[in-house]
Design a protein around this motif. Structure first.
Motif, PDB file in Angstrom:
ATOM      1  N   GLU A   1       0.830  -1.198   0.000  1.00  0.00           N
ATOM      2  CA  GLU A   1       0.000   0.000   0.000  1.00  0.00           C
ATOM      3  C   GLU A   1       0.869   1.254   0.000  1.00  0.00           C
ATOM      4  OE1 GLU A   1      -3.437   0.807  -0.128  1.00  0.00           O
ATOM      5  OE2 GLU A   1      -3.238  -1.160  -1.080  1.00  0.00           O
ATOM      6  N   LEU A   2       1.968   1.226   0.743  1.00  0.00           N
ATOM      7  CA  LEU A   2       2.879   2.365   0.739  1.00  0.00           C
ATOM      8  C   LEU A   2       3.500   2.547  -0.647  1.00  0.00           C
ATOM      9  CD1 LEU A   2       4.649   1.809   4.176  1.00  0.00           C
ATOM     10  CD2 LEU A   2       2.911   3.528   3.631  1.00  0.00           C
ATOM     11  N   ALA A   3       3.845   1.449  -1.295  1.00  0.00           N
ATOM     12  CA  ALA A   3       4.385   1.527  -2.657  1.00  0.00           C
ATOM     13  C   ALA A   3       3.337   2.086  -3.619  1.00  0.00           C
ATOM     14  CB  ALA A   3       4.851   0.151  -3.117  1.00  0.00           C
ATOM     15  N   ARG A   4       2.088   1.693  -3.414  1.00  0.00           N
ATOM     16  CA  ARG A   4       1.010   2.220  -4.265  1.00  0.00           C
ATOM     17  C   ARG A   4       0.884   3.729  -4.089  1.00  0.00           C
ATOM     18  NH1 ARG A   4      -3.755   4.130  -3.840  1.00  0.00           N
ATOM     19  NH2 ARG A   4      -3.833   3.770  -1.595  1.00  0.00           N
ATOM     20  N   LEU A   5       0.960   4.202  -2.843  1.00  0.00           N
ATOM     21  CA  LEU A   5       0.887   5.641  -2.602  1.00  0.00           C
ATOM     22  C   LEU A   5       2.033   6.370  -3.296  1.00  0.00           C
ATOM     23  CD1 LEU A   5      -0.065   5.769   1.201  1.00  0.00           C
ATOM     24  CD2 LEU A   5      -1.515   6.397  -0.739  1.00  0.00           C
ATOM     25  N   ILE A   6       3.228   5.815  -3.205  1.00  0.00           N
ATOM     26  CA  ILE A   6       4.386   6.423  -3.853  1.00  0.00           C
ATOM     27  C   ILE A   6       4.192   6.470  -5.366  1.00  0.00           C
ATOM     28  CG2 ILE A   6       6.831   6.084  -4.389  1.00  0.00           C
ATOM     29  CD1 ILE A   6       7.141   4.940  -1.539  1.00  0.00           C
TER      30      ILE A   6
ATOM     31  N   THR B   1      11.635   6.978 -18.838  1.00  0.00           N
ATOM     32  CA  THR B   1      11.384   5.615 -19.286  1.00  0.00           C
ATOM     33  C   THR B   1      10.293   4.974 -18.441  1.00  0.00           C
ATOM     34  OG1 THR B   1      13.104   4.746 -17.807  1.00  0.00           O
ATOM     35  CG2 THR B   1      13.756   5.328 -20.050  1.00  0.00           C
ATOM     36  N   ALA B   2       9.549   4.091 -19.046  1.00  0.00           N
ATOM     37  CA  ALA B   2       8.499   3.383 -18.322  1.00  0.00           C
ATOM     38  C   ALA B   2       9.079   2.117 -17.692  1.00  0.00           C
ATOM     39  CB  ALA B   2       7.358   3.018 -19.264  1.00  0.00           C
ATOM     40  N   PRO B   3       8.853   1.891 -16.402  1.00  0.00           N
ATOM     41  CA  PRO B   3       9.355   0.658 -15.781  1.00  0.00           C
ATOM     42  C   PRO B   3       8.672  -0.557 -16.379  1.00  0.00           C
ATOM     43  CG  PRO B   3       7.861   1.809 -14.302  1.00  0.00           C
ATOM     44  CD  PRO B   3       8.085   2.720 -15.460  1.00  0.00           C
ATOM     45  N   SER B   4       9.366  -1.673 -16.369  1.00  0.00           N
ATOM     46  CA  SER B   4       8.804  -2.892 -16.939  1.00  0.00           C
ATOM     47  C   SER B   4       7.612  -3.396 -16.124  1.00  0.00           C
ATOM     48  CB  SER B   4       9.879  -3.987 -17.014  1.00  0.00           C
ATOM     49  OG  SER B   4      10.421  -4.229 -15.720  1.00  0.00           O
ATOM     50  N   GLU B   5       7.540  -3.012 -14.854  1.00  0.00           N
ATOM     51  CA  GLU B   5       6.397  -3.346 -14.015  1.00  0.00           C
ATOM     52  C   GLU B   5       6.221  -2.256 -12.983  1.00  0.00           C
ATOM     53  OE1 GLU B   5       7.044  -6.937 -11.721  1.00  0.00           O
ATOM     54  OE2 GLU B   5       9.198  -6.615 -11.775  1.00  0.00           O
ATOM     55  N   GLY B   6       5.002  -2.136 -12.458  1.00  0.00           N
ATOM     56  CA  GLY B   6       4.709  -1.097 -11.497  1.00  0.00           C
ATOM     57  C   GLY B   6       5.405  -1.326 -10.168  1.00  0.00           C
ATOM     58  N   ALA B   7       5.466  -0.259  -9.358  1.00  0.00           N
ATOM     59  CA  ALA B   7       6.137  -0.336  -8.064  1.00  0.00           C
ATOM     60  C   ALA B   7       5.519  -1.392  -7.166  1.00  0.00           C
ATOM     61  CB  ALA B   7       6.103   1.031  -7.387  1.00  0.00           C
ATOM     62  N   VAL B   8       4.194  -1.513  -7.203  1.00  0.00           N
ATOM     63  CA  VAL B   8       3.511  -2.487  -6.357  1.00  0.00           C
ATOM     64  C   VAL B   8       3.845  -3.909  -6.789  1.00  0.00           C
ATOM     65  CG1 VAL B   8       1.274  -3.318  -5.547  1.00  0.00           C
ATOM     66  CG2 VAL B   8       1.653  -0.858  -5.839  1.00  0.00           C
ATOM     67  N   ASP B   9       3.773  -4.170  -8.091  1.00  0.00           N
ATOM     68  CA  ASP B   9       4.082  -5.517  -8.591  1.00  0.00           C
ATOM     69  C   ASP B   9       5.534  -5.887  -8.334  1.00  0.00           C
ATOM     70  OD1 ASP B   9       1.500  -5.857  -9.529  1.00  0.00           O
ATOM     71  OD2 ASP B   9       1.960  -5.068 -11.514  1.00  0.00           O
ATOM     72  N   LEU B  10       6.435  -4.929  -8.521  1.00  0.00           N
ATOM     73  CA  LEU B  10       7.845  -5.193  -8.282  1.00  0.00           C
ATOM     74  C   LEU B  10       8.100  -5.509  -6.814  1.00  0.00           C
ATOM     75  CD1 LEU B  10      10.801  -5.283  -9.142  1.00  0.00           C
ATOM     76  CD2 LEU B  10      10.890  -2.788  -8.853  1.00  0.00           C
ATOM     77  N   LEU B  11       7.489  -4.726  -5.914  1.00  0.00           N
ATOM     78  CA  LEU B  11       7.686  -4.979  -4.491  1.00  0.00           C
ATOM     79  C   LEU B  11       7.078  -6.309  -4.074  1.00  0.00           C
ATOM     80  CD1 LEU B  11       8.824  -4.002  -1.857  1.00  0.00           C
ATOM     81  CD2 LEU B  11       6.730  -2.699  -1.456  1.00  0.00           C
ATOM     82  N   ALA B  12       5.944  -6.667  -4.655  1.00  0.00           N
ATOM     83  CA  ALA B  12       5.334  -7.967  -4.350  1.00  0.00           C
ATOM     84  C   ALA B  12       6.273  -9.101  -4.755  1.00  0.00           C
ATOM     85  CB  ALA B  12       3.993  -8.099  -5.072  1.00  0.00           C
ATOM     86  N   ARG B  13       6.945  -8.927  -5.892  1.00  0.00           N
ATOM     87  CA  ARG B  13       7.877  -9.960  -6.348  1.00  0.00           C
ATOM     88  C   ARG B  13       9.098 -10.037  -5.433  1.00  0.00           C
ATOM     89  NH1 ARG B  13      11.731  -9.963 -10.376  1.00  0.00           N
ATOM     90  NH2 ARG B  13      11.136  -7.877 -11.105  1.00  0.00           N
ATOM     91  N   ILE B  14       9.576  -8.879  -5.002  1.00  0.00           N
ATOM     92  CA  ILE B  14      10.716  -8.862  -4.072  1.00  0.00           C
ATOM     93  C   ILE B  14      10.334  -9.512  -2.751  1.00  0.00           C
ATOM     94  CG2 ILE B  14      12.214  -7.355  -2.704  1.00  0.00           C
ATOM     95  CD1 ILE B  14      12.144  -5.386  -5.060  1.00  0.00           C
ATOM     96  N   TRP B  15       9.115  -9.212  -2.277  1.00  0.00           N
ATOM     97  CA  TRP B  15       8.660  -9.821  -1.031  1.00  0.00           C
ATOM     98  C   TRP B  15       8.619 -11.339  -1.139  1.00  0.00           C
ATOM     99  CZ3 TRP B  15       8.803  -9.116   3.761  1.00  0.00           C
ATOM    100  CH2 TRP B  15       8.573  -7.877   4.365  1.00  0.00           C
ATOM    101  N   GLN B  16       8.202 -11.840  -2.274  1.00  0.00           N
ATOM    102  CA  GLN B  16       8.151 -13.285  -2.447  1.00  0.00           C
ATOM    103  C   GLN B  16       9.539 -13.897  -2.307  1.00  0.00           C
ATOM    104  OE1 GLN B  16       5.342 -15.282  -2.702  1.00  0.00           O
ATOM    105  NE2 GLN B  16       6.942 -16.762  -2.252  1.00  0.00           N
ATOM    106  N   LEU B  17      10.534 -13.205  -2.862  1.00  0.00           N
ATOM    107  CA  LEU B  17      11.904 -13.679  -2.723  1.00  0.00           C
ATOM    108  C   LEU B  17      12.367 -13.613  -1.268  1.00  0.00           C
ATOM    109  CD1 LEU B  17      13.508 -11.908  -5.826  1.00  0.00           C
ATOM    110  CD2 LEU B  17      12.950 -14.330  -5.602  1.00  0.00           C
ATOM    111  N   VAL B  18      12.011 -12.537  -0.580  1.00  0.00           N
ATOM    112  CA  VAL B  18      12.410 -12.383   0.820  1.00  0.00           C
ATOM    113  C   VAL B  18      11.754 -13.443   1.691  1.00  0.00           C
ATOM    114  CG1 VAL B  18      12.234 -10.864   2.836  1.00  0.00           C
ATOM    115  CG2 VAL B  18      12.875  -9.909   0.620  1.00  0.00           C
ATOM    116  N   LEU B  19      10.480 -13.661   1.476  1.00  0.00           N
ATOM    117  CA  LEU B  19       9.730 -14.570   2.338  1.00  0.00           C
ATOM    118  C   LEU B  19      10.217 -16.011   2.249  1.00  0.00           C
ATOM    119  CD1 LEU B  19       6.106 -13.188   1.909  1.00  0.00           C
ATOM    120  CD2 LEU B  19       7.551 -13.025   3.935  1.00  0.00           C
TER     121      LEU B  19
END
Length: 202
Positions: free
Chosen positions: A92-97, A172-190
């Protein structure tokens, strides 16, 4: 009453126009003249509501902080496990950003104006509490100490903002949004810290 409503709308429009300018150009680069043009009102009207750029910046920061607090309030009613709630909070914080000019501007203004409180003071206590609950309930591995995890969360949120800003600066446009990218990083962390499988989602 009509004049008061018109004044409130003008003030709100000014704050949003200023947020966009502060986000793009920073505190030093933004000017009241440029903000007045972006808002579509005269410079005199700007200075009537906000006599200085500093006061306008404070209004932008206040609006950004209000949006973060509103997000925390909405999430306070959740009943999911603590670690899952933590993941949702960071997304949610990433979405706000990613989506809110006032939040991005607030974060940038805090960096550029000496002595400003950091916005993490708003949400980090909630994140720390969720981490303590997750650790005490066995959701985290014993090696995943809450203090270290708290630092990781701060870095993840800061990284989301920096990555988004880098793309915006380069046009430049990111290949994925901040929320999707953070969700993917979280999956790696978890996969490295969780005692069970959790998949935070947008």
């Amino acid at each position: 009453m009509v004049k008061q409503e018109r004044a409130a709308r003008t003030r709100e429009g000014l704050v949003h126009a200023a947020a966009s300018q502060f986000d793009l150009d920073g505190y030093a680069g933004a000017s009241l003249v440029r903000i007045s043009k972006a808002a579509g009102i005269s410079l005199g009207a700007v200075t009537f509501h906000f006599p200085s750029k500093a006061e306008l910046a404070e209004a932008v920061e206040s609006q950004g902080r209000a949006q973060v607090r509103a997000t925390l309030s909405r999430m306070a009613v959740g009943s999911a496990p603590a670690l899952e709630q933590l993941g949702e909070l960071t997304l949610e914080l990433a979405r706000l950003i990613e989506q809110e000019d006032t939040v991005r501007a607030m974060v940038r203004l805090e960096r550029e104006r000496p002595g400003r409180a950091h916005w993490s003071e708003i949400w980090l206590p909630t994140a720390d509490e969720l981490l303590r609950r997750a650790y005490d309930s066995g959701e985290l591995r014993a090696s995943a100490q809450p203090e270290a995890m708290s630092t990781l969360v701060v870095h993840l949120i800061a990284g989301a903002e920096i990555t988004l800003r880098r793309h915006r600066a380069a046009g430049t446009a990111p290949s994925e949004g901040a929320v999707d990218l953070l969700a993917r990083i979280w999956q790696l962390v978890l996969t490295g810290i969780s005692a069970r499988r959790i998949t935070p989602g947008p």
